[in-house]
Design an enzyme around this catalytic site. Structure first.
Site, PDB file in Angstrom:
ATOM      1  N   ARG A 124       0.848  -1.200   0.000  1.00 38.46           N
ATOM      2  CA  ARG A 124       0.000   0.000   0.000  1.00 38.46           C
ATOM      3  C   ARG A 124       0.874   1.237   0.000  1.00 38.46           C
ATOM      4  O   ARG A 124       1.886   1.295   0.704  1.00 38.46           O
ATOM      5  CB  ARG A 124      -0.888   0.027   1.242  1.00 38.46           C
ATOM      6  CG  ARG A 124      -2.113  -0.840   1.083  1.00 38.46           C
ATOM      7  CD  ARG A 124      -2.911  -0.854   2.339  1.00 38.46           C
ATOM      8  NE  ARG A 124      -2.075  -1.155   3.497  1.00 38.46           N
ATOM      9  CZ  ARG A 124      -2.533  -1.267   4.715  1.00 38.46           C
ATOM     10  NH1 ARG A 124      -3.806  -1.079   4.965  1.00 38.46           N
ATOM     11  NH2 ARG A 124      -1.728  -1.544   5.723  1.00 38.46           N
TER      12      ARG A 124
ATOM     13  N   SER B 169       6.999  -5.455   7.191  1.00 37.28           N
ATOM     14  CA  SER B 169       6.411  -6.387   8.167  1.00 37.28           C
ATOM     15  C   SER B 169       7.184  -7.691   8.307  1.00 37.28           C
ATOM     16  O   SER B 169       6.640  -8.788   8.078  1.00 37.28           O
ATOM     17  CB  SER B 169       4.968  -6.663   7.769  1.00 37.28           C
ATOM     18  OG  SER B 169       4.295  -5.443   7.591  1.00 37.28           O
TER      19      SER B 169
ATOM     20  N   ASP C 131       4.782  -3.674  11.136  1.00 33.61           N
ATOM     21  CA  ASP C 131       3.328  -3.426  11.081  1.00 33.61           C
ATOM     22  C   ASP C 131       2.660  -3.436  12.455  1.00 33.61           C
ATOM     23  O   ASP C 131       1.708  -2.690  12.701  1.00 33.61           O
ATOM     24  CB  ASP C 131       2.614  -4.400  10.115  1.00 33.61           C
ATOM     25  CG  ASP C 131       2.916  -5.865  10.393  1.00 33.61           C
ATOM     26  OD1 ASP C 131       3.794  -6.156  11.221  1.00 33.61           O
ATOM     27  OD2 ASP C 131       2.274  -6.720   9.751  1.00 33.61           O
TER      28      ASP C 131
HETATM   29  C1  BGC Z   1       6.733 -11.129  10.739  1.00 32.84           C
HETATM   30  C2  BGC Z   1       6.445  -9.940  11.623  1.00 32.84           C
HETATM   31  C3  BGC Z   1       5.122  -9.316  11.225  1.00 32.84           C
HETATM   32  C4  BGC Z   1       4.027 -10.364  11.212  1.00 32.84           C
HETATM   33  C5  BGC Z   1       2.676  -9.809  10.806  1.00 32.84           C
HETATM   34  C6  BGC Z   1       5.556 -12.089  10.720  1.00 32.84           C
HETATM   35  O1  BGC Z   1       5.792 -13.117   9.808  1.00 32.84           O
HETATM   36  O2  BGC Z   1       7.874 -11.808  11.173  1.00 32.84           O
HETATM   37  O3  BGC Z   1       7.471  -8.995  11.548  1.00 32.84           O
HETATM   38  O4  BGC Z   1       4.812  -8.314  12.145  1.00 32.84           O
HETATM   39  O5  BGC Z   1       4.375 -11.404  10.319  1.00 32.84           O
HETATM   40  O6  BGC Z   1       2.708  -9.259   9.543  1.00 32.84           O
END
Ligand code: BGC
Length: 447
Positions: free
Chosen positions: A78, A142, A196
């Protein structure tokens, strides 16, 4: 345990109920194990919880500005502008959403970041903003990142099926800056690098100071919370007093009772042995767990093959969306691709889908209980949990099962814990973090 486990559906399902059970005892053990792993992670000792310092503090609600956001999640990208009014209200305007092409998940770092820079360039170009246009960009990434400051950090390892070479160990903000420069967009400044969960918590607490935990329950799962800096032992010498958001990376928690389906699933993943809690909770894996169980029942003749067996023959073909549809449907077998099944077989499929999802929700509830009781053992105050993700938002019964777990663990005091859905929090909150800026006394490389 029923003696006919592999020979009659009732026996098979009864064993499955045991395998997917999260009892009160299991939940208490999880909470205790979480606390131990949190303590070790904060002290810089080996732990399945990385407890990553983020260099982001607690928003005041007065942060203002107009920032560009770039949000790379598990399945979507996004881009948009976030406007913060300085009175706790924030909105995303002119958002450009796109599904991440599958091949990008395994593409090289250069290709991935060129793709992201292209999207940014396209977004700005579409609005007639040429390369002299400069603005702060908040980058939501994320994945687990070991941050050395608010604007820099190295990817620890990929999760959620990403495998692209040339990114693990690299500073992802620097990779983005370089890709933006290759597009002639060097005037865009990466003003914050944010997970995130951190964005979700920052967006939640920008609007409501009672919000103290951020959780994602989507393609992946994770949580973060405000920690007193004196308890982050691994940065004690380098960080001034106050509170910092700690990204727990709870998806990697591994002190859990797993079952044979978990082991089977884990063995075939690109990150075997890692992200064990994520593989029991998150949307990327729930359908696959159910598919493995259904496939086994078909193989031993306890479920009919149906007329569309191919729909279930491919790994990951059964998505969390279809699992949710099966839970809602009066024809659960049809919803997962077994056409023309007898009602009794449909009921068995429905039960499998519900068991897999209920365990996920109860584990998420136990993990939330662990983080809340870490900061507030006796639940003396109320807590607002900022949550985003399709499982939480859309999966039938998910929220109720999480709440039920909290009630079992905390009794009536669980009523003081509120879940708050924060849609688009990951992007909006990243803008809040960027607007807060780096805090003096939290120097680069001090953790
Ligand atoms: C990642 C995290 C992320 C989560 C949600 C996980 O696979 O390691 O960093 O916050 O997914 O997106």
């Amino acid at each position: 345990m029923n003696g006919c486990a592999d020979h009659c559906p009732e026996g098979f399902l009864s064993r499955l109920r045991d395998e997917f059970l999260v009892s009160w005892d299991d939940a208490r053990t999880i909470v205790g194990n979480f606390h131990e792993e949190m303590r070790r992670g904060l002290a810089g000792q080996p732990s399945s919880l990385r407890m990553l310092p983020t260099f982001a503090g607690r928003p005041r609600g007065t942060e203002q500005g107009r920032l560009l956001i770039l949000d790379l999640g598990g399945t979507n990208v996004r881009i948009g502008e976030a406007v913060l009014d300085g009175k706790g209200r924030a909105e995303l305007t002119s958002v450009d959403r796109s599904v991440l092409p599958r091949e990008i998940m395994s593409a090289s770092g250069t290709e991935l970041f060129d793709f992201l820079a292209d999207r940014v360039d396209h977004f700005l170009g579409g609005r007639g903003l040429d390369d002299r246009w400069c603005r702060d960009l908040a980058f939501t990434f994320s994945f687990p990142v070991e941050q050395s400051s608010l604007v820099s950090g190295r990817l620890v390892n990929w999760t959620k099926g990403f495998t692209g070479p040339g990114v693990a160990g690299e500073d992802v903000a620097a990779l983005l800056r370089a890709a933006l420069a290759r597009r002639g967009r060097e005037r865009i400044r990466v003003a914050a690098l944010v997970n995130d969960t951190v964005g979700t918590l920052a967006a939640g607490s920008y609007a409501d100071p009672a919000c103290d935990l951020g959780v994602i329950l989507g393609t992946g799962t994770n949580a973060c919370y405000f920690e007193r800096t004196d308890r982050i032992e691994k940065c004690r010498d380098g960080v001034a007093a106050g509170e910092m958001i700690v990204n727990m990376e709870w998806g990697n928690f591994n002190r859990l009772r797993t079952n044979p389906w978990d082991e089977l699933l884990d063995r075939t993943t690109s990150n075997a042995g890692r992200q064990r809690l994520e593989k029991m909770i998150s949307g990327m894996y729930l359908g696959e767990l159910a598919r493995l169980v259904i496939g086994k029942m078909m193989a031993v003749g306890l479920l009919p093959q149906g007329t569309n067996h191919a729909a279930l023959a491919t790994p990951y073909a059964l998505t969390a969306e279809r699992l949710a549809a099966a839970v809602r449907s009066t024809d659960p077998a049809g919803a997962v691709g077994i056409e023309g099944a007898a009602p009794v077989d449909g009921a068995a499929v429905g039960q499998i889908c519900r068991l897999v999802a209920a365990r996920a929700a109860r584990l998420a509830g136990a993990a939330i209980a662990a983080v809340i009781s870490w900061r507030d053992e006796d639940l003396e105050t109320g807590h607002v949990v900022a949550i985003d993700g399709s499982l939480f938002e859309k999966f039938p019964g998910f929220q109720e099962n999480m709440r039920e777990m909290l009630r079992e663990l905390f009794g009536p005091r669980a009523a003081g814990i509120q879940f708050q859905l924060i849609p688009d929090g990951s992007g909006i909150g990243a803008a809040v973090v960027a607007a807060m800026g780096a805090r003096t006394g939290w120097g680069a490389g001090s953790c």
